[in-house]
Every structure is written in structure tokens, then in C-alpha cells.
Design a protein around this motif. Structure first.
Motif, PDB file in Angstrom:
ATOM      1  N   ILE A 178       0.793  -1.272   0.049  1.00  9.69           N
ATOM      2  CA  ILE A 178       0.094  -0.045  -0.031  1.00  9.69           C
ATOM      3  C   ILE A 178       0.926   1.080   0.035  1.00  9.69           C
ATOM      4  N   VAL A 179       0.715   2.067  -1.083  1.00 15.25           N
ATOM      5  CA  VAL A 179       1.750   3.272  -1.086  1.00 15.25           C
ATOM      6  C   VAL A 179       0.743   4.376  -0.668  1.00 15.25           C
ATOM      7  N   ILE A 180       1.087   5.414   0.287  1.00 14.83           N
ATOM      8  CA  ILE A 180       0.645   6.350   0.545  1.00 14.83           C
ATOM      9  C   ILE A 180       1.179   7.556   0.234  1.00 14.83           C
ATOM     10  N   VAL A 181       0.353   8.324  -0.681  1.00 12.88           N
ATOM     11  CA  VAL A 181       0.736   9.590  -0.987  1.00 12.88           C
ATOM     12  C   VAL A 181       0.043  10.853  -1.050  1.00 12.88           C
ATOM     13  N   GLY A 182       0.128  12.089  -1.158  1.00 12.03           N
ATOM     14  CA  GLY A 182      -0.453  13.286  -0.834  1.00 12.03           C
ATOM     15  C   GLY A 182       0.542  14.377  -0.544  1.00 12.03           C
ATOM     16  N   PHE A 183      -0.201  15.418  -0.781  1.00 11.09           N
ATOM     17  CA  PHE A 183       0.700  16.653  -0.454  1.00 11.09           C
ATOM     18  C   PHE A 183       1.130  17.143   0.599  1.00 11.09           C
ATOM     19  N   LEU A 184       2.370  17.898   1.053  1.00 10.75           N
ATOM     20  CA  LEU A 184       2.696  18.112   2.451  1.00 10.75           C
ATOM     21  C   LEU A 184       1.764  18.564   3.329  1.00 10.75           C
ATOM     22  N   PHE A 221       3.633  -0.864   3.914  1.00  6.91           N
ATOM     23  CA  PHE A 221       3.246   0.351   3.872  1.00  6.91           C
ATOM     24  C   PHE A 221       4.160   1.057   3.196  1.00  6.91           C
ATOM     25  N   VAL A 222       4.158   1.906   2.257  1.00  7.72           N
ATOM     26  CA  VAL A 222       5.069   2.804   1.837  1.00  7.72           C
ATOM     27  C   VAL A 222       4.557   4.293   1.916  1.00  7.72           C
ATOM     28  N   GLU A 223       5.228   5.168   2.687  1.00  6.64           N
ATOM     29  CA  GLU A 223       4.668   6.636   2.714  1.00  6.64           C
ATOM     30  C   GLU A 223       5.900   7.344   1.781  1.00  6.64           C
ATOM     31  N   ALA A 224       5.342   8.101   1.032  1.00  4.58           N
ATOM     32  CA  ALA A 224       6.128   8.849  -0.143  1.00  4.58           C
ATOM     33  C   ALA A 224       6.169  10.240   0.669  1.00  4.58           C
ATOM     34  N   ASN A 225       7.283  10.859   0.205  1.00  3.76           N
ATOM     35  CA  ASN A 225       7.330  12.291   0.651  1.00  3.76           C
ATOM     36  C   ASN A 225       6.235  13.315  -0.005  1.00  3.76           C
ATOM     37  N   GLY A 226       5.988  14.325   0.663  1.00  3.57           N
ATOM     38  CA  GLY A 226       5.006  15.149   0.217  1.00  3.57           C
ATOM     39  C   GLY A 226       4.968  15.986  -1.276  1.00  3.57           C
ATOM     40  N   THR A 227       6.155  15.697  -1.952  1.00  5.80           N
ATOM     41  CA  THR A 227       6.013  16.323  -3.247  1.00  5.80           C
ATOM     42  C   THR A 227       6.439  15.156  -4.400  1.00  5.80           C
ATOM     43  N   THR A 228       6.038  13.905  -4.032  1.00  3.62           N
ATOM     44  CA  THR A 228       6.324  12.840  -4.931  1.00  3.62           C
ATOM     45  C   THR A 228       5.643  13.105  -6.088  1.00  3.62           C
ATOM     46  N   ASP A 229       6.128  12.593  -7.363  1.00  2.00           N
ATOM     47  CA  ASP A 229       5.505  12.565  -8.489  1.00  2.00           C
ATOM     48  C   ASP A 229       4.674  11.194  -8.278  1.00  2.00           C
ATOM     49  N   ALA A 230       3.736  11.151  -8.095  1.00  2.00           N
ATOM     50  CA  ALA A 230       2.939   9.893  -7.639  1.00  2.00           C
ATOM     51  C   ALA A 230       2.565   8.954  -8.909  1.00  2.00           C
ATOM     52  N   CYS A 231       2.532   9.568  -9.890  1.00  2.00           N
ATOM     53  CA  CYS A 231       2.116   8.768 -11.268  1.00  2.00           C
ATOM     54  C   CYS A 231       3.431   8.061 -11.733  1.00  2.00           C
ATOM     55  N   SER A 232       4.496   8.639 -11.722  1.00  2.00           N
ATOM     56  CA  SER A 232       5.913   8.205 -11.958  1.00  2.00           C
ATOM     57  C   SER A 232       6.360   7.178 -10.737  1.00  2.00           C
ATOM     58  N   LEU A 233       6.066   7.315  -9.583  1.00  2.00           N
ATOM     59  CA  LEU A 233       6.168   6.332  -8.796  1.00  2.00           C
ATOM     60  C   LEU A 233       5.682   4.869  -8.856  1.00  2.00           C
ATOM     61  N   MET A 234       4.243   4.915  -9.215  1.00  2.00           N
ATOM     62  CA  MET A 234       3.719   3.689  -9.462  1.00  2.00           C
ATOM     63  C   MET A 234       4.338   2.983 -10.639  1.00  2.00           C
ATOM     64  N   GLY A 235       4.449   3.795 -11.708  1.00  2.00           N
ATOM     65  CA  GLY A 235       5.061   3.150 -13.015  1.00  2.00           C
ATOM     66  C   GLY A 235       6.333   2.419 -12.568  1.00  2.00           C
ATOM     67  N   PHE A 236       7.416   3.073 -11.798  1.00  2.00           N
ATOM     68  CA  PHE A 236       8.404   2.697 -11.445  1.00  2.00           C
ATOM     69  C   PHE A 236       8.510   1.271 -10.565  1.00  2.00           C
TER      70      PHE A 236
END
Length: 311
Positions: A5-11, A91-106
């Protein structure tokens, strides 16, 4: 197979708060969570807050790297090295400025076959959604390939605003489930499939921001927190700090979110890397942080002297 489960979102949207809730849910149901947490500066500061919930051997901090590009190999390797566990969930929590679309692709490429394809959850701050000025594009990008959109900061917000945000979210991601943070439960996640949406490409440099950190000494009073936060420019969108204050017996964690709100709360345990002031956003500079801290201590000393004179 183990879910990712990857959690993304703005700062400041509430990603770590949601992560804590999901970890609690997992432990209560005898699941064995593993957490990978990414941040620009000192991800260990947030990881330490989870150490009372699960053993530290099930926690991994990734600091300083952009996991949606240069840091993706480190993230992928970290996931593949996670030990097999009965009833495991990652669980993976990404930093608040992650390019979420690129992250899921990679991230979806090169993951060990014992893992299910990663599923993304976006945390949406209803109060500040699309009020980020030049950063609106990045915030909108972060919800386009998510399977679940979790609404936060709804308290005190008019229903018309909440419905307007939902309408905008549906236009950007018609297939995602939209749910309030207090309604989300971990038992809903195994049934969620990865999004098949195609996303609008983001200029990747918009997801790369300046960040900095400085040692933070003991603060003589709580007003020092306000002085420090007020003195840092508005271009710095996230301010976090952990230290001791006045005669408090425990460490204190504080943050200034992008909307300018400052929150202070107890910090569980002791920070492994020492007390720190961390900033994210244009204008972040260690020399500036050190000067702001110095000025706040001088001001606090003047307050104490003035109070003594008044007495």
C-alpha cells in the motif's frame, strides 16, 4: 501474496496520521506490517513515532532521495529485502512532493513475485485542496493513479466545499473510491485493485524541492516555536521540529503546514538522530535555519528578563 500500500499526498495532508491508523488496524487484526517511510530530510524523525506500535526491525527510513526517480532503486531493493511474514502487509509513505504517477510506474517493475501489484492511496486535504498556487498541478497529479482518495481536514469545512472537492476529484480520477479518513479501515484494502488510469504527465522538476535541517537546542518556552515558524519565509511549505521545551518531561514535536497552521504535540520516545529543525520548500537553507533559531533564543531571553522586571 503480500499487499503493498503506497500512501501519497501533498505536504501536511495527513499521510503519517493515516499511516499510523492503518498500522494500528493491522496490529489489532494480527497482521504483520512493514513500513517504508520516505522524506527529504531525516525520515527517521517520523519513523521513530511508529516504533511504539511495531518493532523497529519492521521499519525502514529512506531520507534525502526522490523515490519517484533517483531513489526508486533503493525503494525497490528495500521492499524486496522485506522478510516473509505470516499475514504480512507493506506500507510505503512517500514524501509530500512525490510525482505519484511516476512512482507507481517505476515501483511496479522489478518487485518480487511474492508481492501483489502495489496499490496507491492518496490523502487529500479538503481544506487546502487546489489552493496551492503554483503547486496545484503537483497536488492534482498525486491523485490521478490512486485507487482510494482519503479526505482529511474536513472538520469545520462547509459541506458545499467538501462536495466541490469531491466533484473535482472525480473529474481527475473517475474510478477511485472517495472516503473520509475516519471511515477507512484496513479490511477494505485487500479488495482494492491497482488503478488503470492514464495520468497527465508532470514536469518532473516540479516534484524536486529544496530541503534543509539544523540542530535544534532546548527551547526555553513554547513561544520559541511560534517565533521560529513565523520567521521562516512562506515559500518554505513545511517546517518540522523535535526538541525539549521549558520543563516538559518529554520531547515535543511541532510542525507548520503549508496553510500556515502550527501544531505542537508530544513526541513518543527519543529521536535517534538528535533534536532537529527540518524544512522543505524554496528558501530552505541551513544558515537561515541556524540564524532563526539563534534569534528565537535571544527573544526568549528578552521575554524572561522583561517578565522578571515586571515582577
Amino acid at each position: 501474496m503480500e499487499a503493498i500500500i503506497v500512501i501519497v499526498g501533498f505536504l501536511g495532508a495527513g499521510k503519517t496520521t493515516l499511516l499510523k491508523k492503518l498500522v494500528d488496524n493491522a496490529v489489532e487484526r494480527d497482521w504483520n506490517p512493514f513500513v517504508v517511510l520516505n522524506d527529504y530530510e531525516n525520515a527517521n524523525l517520523d519513523v521513530a513515532q511508529l516504533s511504539e506500535k511495531i518493532d523497529s526491525k519492521w521499519l525502514k527510513a529512506l531520507s534525502g532521495s526522490c523515490i519517484c526517480c533517483s531513489g526508486i532503486s533503493e525503494l525497490r531493493d528495500s521492499v524486496n529485502r522485506i522478510p516473509e511474514r505470516k499475514n504480512g502487509i507493506t506500507f510505503v509513505e512517500a514524501n509530500g512532493t512525490t510525482d505519484a504517477c511516476s512512482l507507481m510506474g517505476f515501483l511496479g517493475v522489478g518487485i518480487d513475485e511474492r508481492f501483489l501489484p502495489p496499490v496507491q492511496i492518496s490523502v487529500v486535504d479538503v481544506k487546502n485542496w487546489q489552493l496551492r498556487g503554483e503547486h496545484n498541478e503537483l497536488e492534482a497529479n498525486q491523485i490521478q493513479v490512486s485507487s482510494i482518495l482519503v479526505l482529511t481536514h474536513e472538520s469545520g469545512i462547509e459541506s458545499a466545499r467538501i462536495e466541490a472537492v469531491k466533484t473535482q476529484l472525480k473529474a481527475l480520477n473517475p474510478s477511485a473510491k472517495i472516503i473520509s479518513a475516519d471511515e477507512l479501515d484496513i479490511t477494505q484494502l485487500p479488495e482494492v485493485a491497482p488503478s488503470e488510469n492514464s495520468a497527465t504527465k508532470l514536469d518532473h522538476h516540479k516534484a524536486h524541492w529544496a530541503s534543509s535541517s539544523a540542530d535544534l537546542p532546548h527551547l526555553p518556552d513554547y513561544l520559541c516555536v511560534k517565533d521560529i515558524c513565523d520567521a521562516l519565509p512562506s515559500t518554505i511549505l513545511r517546517i518540522k521540529g523535535c526538541t525539549t521545551i521549558a520543563n516538559e518531561p518529554h520531547y515535543v514535536y511541532f510542525e507548520r503546514c503549508p496553510d500556515g497552521e502550527v501544531y505542537v504535540r508530544p513526541y513518543r520516545g527519543k529521536p535517534d538522530t538528535g533534536t532537529k529543525l527540518l524544512t522543505i520548500g524554496p528558501g530552505s537553507d541551513k544558515a537561515l535555519l541556524e540564524q532563526v533559531i539563534k534569534n528565537a533564543l535571544v527573544t526568549a531571553k528578552q521575554r524572561k528578563s522583561q517578565k522578571a522586571c515586571n515582577v
